[in-house]
Scaffold this active site. Structure first.
Site, PDB file in Angstrom:
ATOM      1  CB  SER A   7      -0.885   0.009   1.249  1.00  0.00           C
ATOM      2  OG  SER A   7      -1.381   1.325   1.435  1.00  0.00           O
ATOM      3  CG  HIS A  32      -3.897  -1.784  -1.415  1.00  0.00           C
ATOM      4  ND1 HIS A  32      -5.017  -2.548  -1.695  1.00  0.00           N
ATOM      5  CD2 HIS A  32      -4.241  -0.996  -0.364  1.00  0.00           C
ATOM      6  CE1 HIS A  32      -5.984  -2.233  -0.846  1.00  0.00           C
ATOM      7  NE2 HIS A  32      -5.543  -1.292  -0.033  1.00  0.00           N
ATOM      8  CG  ASP A  34      -5.156   2.210   1.082  1.00  0.00           C
ATOM      9  OD1 ASP A  34      -6.081   1.379   0.996  1.00  0.00           O
ATOM     10  OD2 ASP A  34      -4.022   1.944   1.504  1.00  0.00           O
ATOM     11  CG  MET A  36      -8.557   6.880   2.703  1.00  0.00           C
ATOM     12  SD  MET A  36      -7.718   6.926   4.294  1.00  0.00           S
ATOM     13  CE  MET A  36      -6.757   5.404   4.199  1.00  0.00           C
ATOM     14  CG  HIS A  65      -9.312  -0.241  -0.048  1.00  0.00           C
ATOM     15  ND1 HIS A  65      -8.639  -0.420   1.139  1.00  0.00           N
ATOM     16  CD2 HIS A  65     -10.632  -0.317   0.257  1.00  0.00           C
ATOM     17  CE1 HIS A  65      -9.517  -0.601   2.118  1.00  0.00           C
ATOM     18  NE2 HIS A  65     -10.736  -0.528   1.609  1.00  0.00           N
ATOM     19  CG  MET A  67     -11.358   2.835   2.566  1.00  0.00           C
ATOM     20  SD  MET A  67      -9.737   2.846   3.347  1.00  0.00           S
ATOM     21  CE  MET A  67      -8.700   2.924   1.909  1.00  0.00           C
ATOM     22  CG  MET A 136     -11.268  -2.978   5.787  1.00  0.00           C
ATOM     23  SD  MET A 136      -9.867  -2.319   4.874  1.00  0.00           S
ATOM     24  CE  MET A 136      -8.870  -1.568   6.147  1.00  0.00           C
ATOM     25  CG  ASP A 174      -5.994  -3.104   3.368  1.00  0.00           C
ATOM     26  OD1 ASP A 174      -4.883  -2.816   3.850  1.00  0.00           O
ATOM     27  OD2 ASP A 174      -6.700  -2.297   2.715  1.00  0.00           O
ATOM     28  N   GLY A 176      -2.323  -3.804   9.054  1.00  0.00           N
ATOM     29  CA  GLY A 176      -1.520  -4.341  10.158  1.00  0.00           C
ATOM     30  C   GLY A 176      -0.771  -5.620   9.832  1.00  0.00           C
TER      31      GLY A 176
HETATM   32  C1  DX5 Z   1      -6.198   1.450   5.808  1.00  0.00           C
HETATM   33  C2  DX5 Z   1      -5.784   1.065   4.403  1.00  0.00           C
HETATM   34  C3  DX5 Z   1      -4.656   0.064   4.352  1.00  0.00           C
HETATM   35  C4  DX5 Z   1      -3.376   0.556   4.960  1.00  0.00           C
HETATM   36  C5  DX5 Z   1      -2.464  -0.588   5.241  1.00  0.00           C
HETATM   37  O1  DX5 Z   1      -7.340   2.213   5.755  1.00  0.00           O
HETATM   38  O2  DX5 Z   1      -6.862   0.508   3.704  1.00  0.00           O
HETATM   39  O3  DX5 Z   1      -4.450  -0.354   3.013  1.00  0.00           O
HETATM   40  O4  DX5 Z   1      -2.724   1.470   4.127  1.00  0.00           O
HETATM   41  O5  DX5 Z   1      -1.335  -0.084   5.897  1.00  0.00           O
HETATM   42  P1  DX5 Z   1      -0.598  -0.903   7.053  1.00  0.00           P
HETATM   43  O6  DX5 Z   1      -0.027  -2.154   6.404  1.00  0.00           O
HETATM   44  O7  DX5 Z   1       0.425   0.034   7.522  1.00  0.00           O
HETATM   45  O8  DX5 Z   1      -1.628  -1.269   8.081  1.00  0.00           O
HETATM   46 ZN    ZN Z   2      -6.439  -0.499   1.711  1.00  0.00          ZN
END
Ligand code: DX5
Ligand code: ZN
Length: 216
Positions: A7, A32, A34, A36, A65, A67, A136, A174, A176
């Site tokens: 990501s 990936h 993200d 938002m 992704h 969001m 998630m 996705d 942690g």
């Molecule tokens: C969180 C995102 C993830 C995030 C993952 O909202 O959707 O894709 O960037 O990042 P890490 O691997 O640091 O949790």
């Molecule tokens: Zn993501």
């Protein structure tokens, strides 16, 4: 074979092209992205402009992704840019079946993302239409959060249904993700592992990606 999707949220945005070329050379399988909107999640990232520029500097498949509320507003433009995977959140949508049909018509891989507390049975009726499900393992909005073990039983449940019904959607996890949990994720049935901080906060991206892929 597990696919690793870094990501870029955790990458250095002042050197994005370099970062992307580094993960490409380090064995990443997918990128990936993200997106938002500060509405569905309390954070803002990037949109079409950046994704278009990224598409020009990589051959890796792009996984967007979303969001955001009203995800369908972006489907056409993302498909035009040539992204390969698009997922939207079940929690933002009244008409998930309709949204999936729209994505399929555009020729992209259609996915639904589920927040940690959203049960997988909310998408049972559309599983045969889906190319992938994104579970998630943190609450969406930020990188660098701690993995939530509650996702494990959800992966198990989805993998079981997939087997029973001979379906072939992919399971993407996705949030942690580190080398300490990747093996268990793979054993439970995960096909795509997203990792942000674990890869980009290190000095050697290849070592990190190799460690995530290690199954023994
Ligand atoms: C969180 C995102 C993830 C995030 C993952 O909202 O959707 O894709 O960037 O990042 P890490 O691997 O640091 O949790
Ligand atoms: Zn993501």
């Amino acid at each position: 074979m597990i696919k690793i999707a870094p990501s870029i949220l955790a990458a250095n945005f002042l050197h994005l092209e370099k970062e992307i070329s580094k993960i490409e050379k380090s064995g990443a399988d997918i990128i990936h992205l993200d997106v938002m909107d500060g509405h569905f999640v309390p954070n803002l990232t990037f949109g079409l402009l950046i994704i278009k520029q990224i598409s020009k500097v990589t051959k890796l498949p792009l996984d967007v992704h979303l969001m955001v509320t009203n995800p369908q507003n972006y489907f056409n433009n993302l498909a035009e840019i040539g992204v390969n995977y698009i997922s939207f959140h079940q929690e933002t949508e009244f008409h998930i079946h309709k949204r999936i049909s729209e994505l399929k018509k555009l020729g992209v891989k259609a996915g639904i993302a589920l927040n940690p507390a959203t049960p997988v049975n909310t998408i049972f009726p559309v599983l045969d239409e889906l190319d992938f499900v994104l579970l998630m393992s943190v609450n969406p909005g930020f990188g660098g959060q701690k993995f939530l073990p509650l996702v494990k039983s959800k992966i198990k449940e989805l993998a079981q249904i997939r087997r029973k019904n001979n379906l072939n959607f992919e399971i993407e996890i996705d949030g942690g993700i580190t080398n300490n949990i990747s093996k268990e994720m793979i054993e439970l049935g995960t096909d795509i592992l997203v990792a942000g901080s674990y890869i980009f906060k290190s000095d050697n991206y290849k070592d990190q990606i190799d460690a995530l892929k290690k199954e023994v």
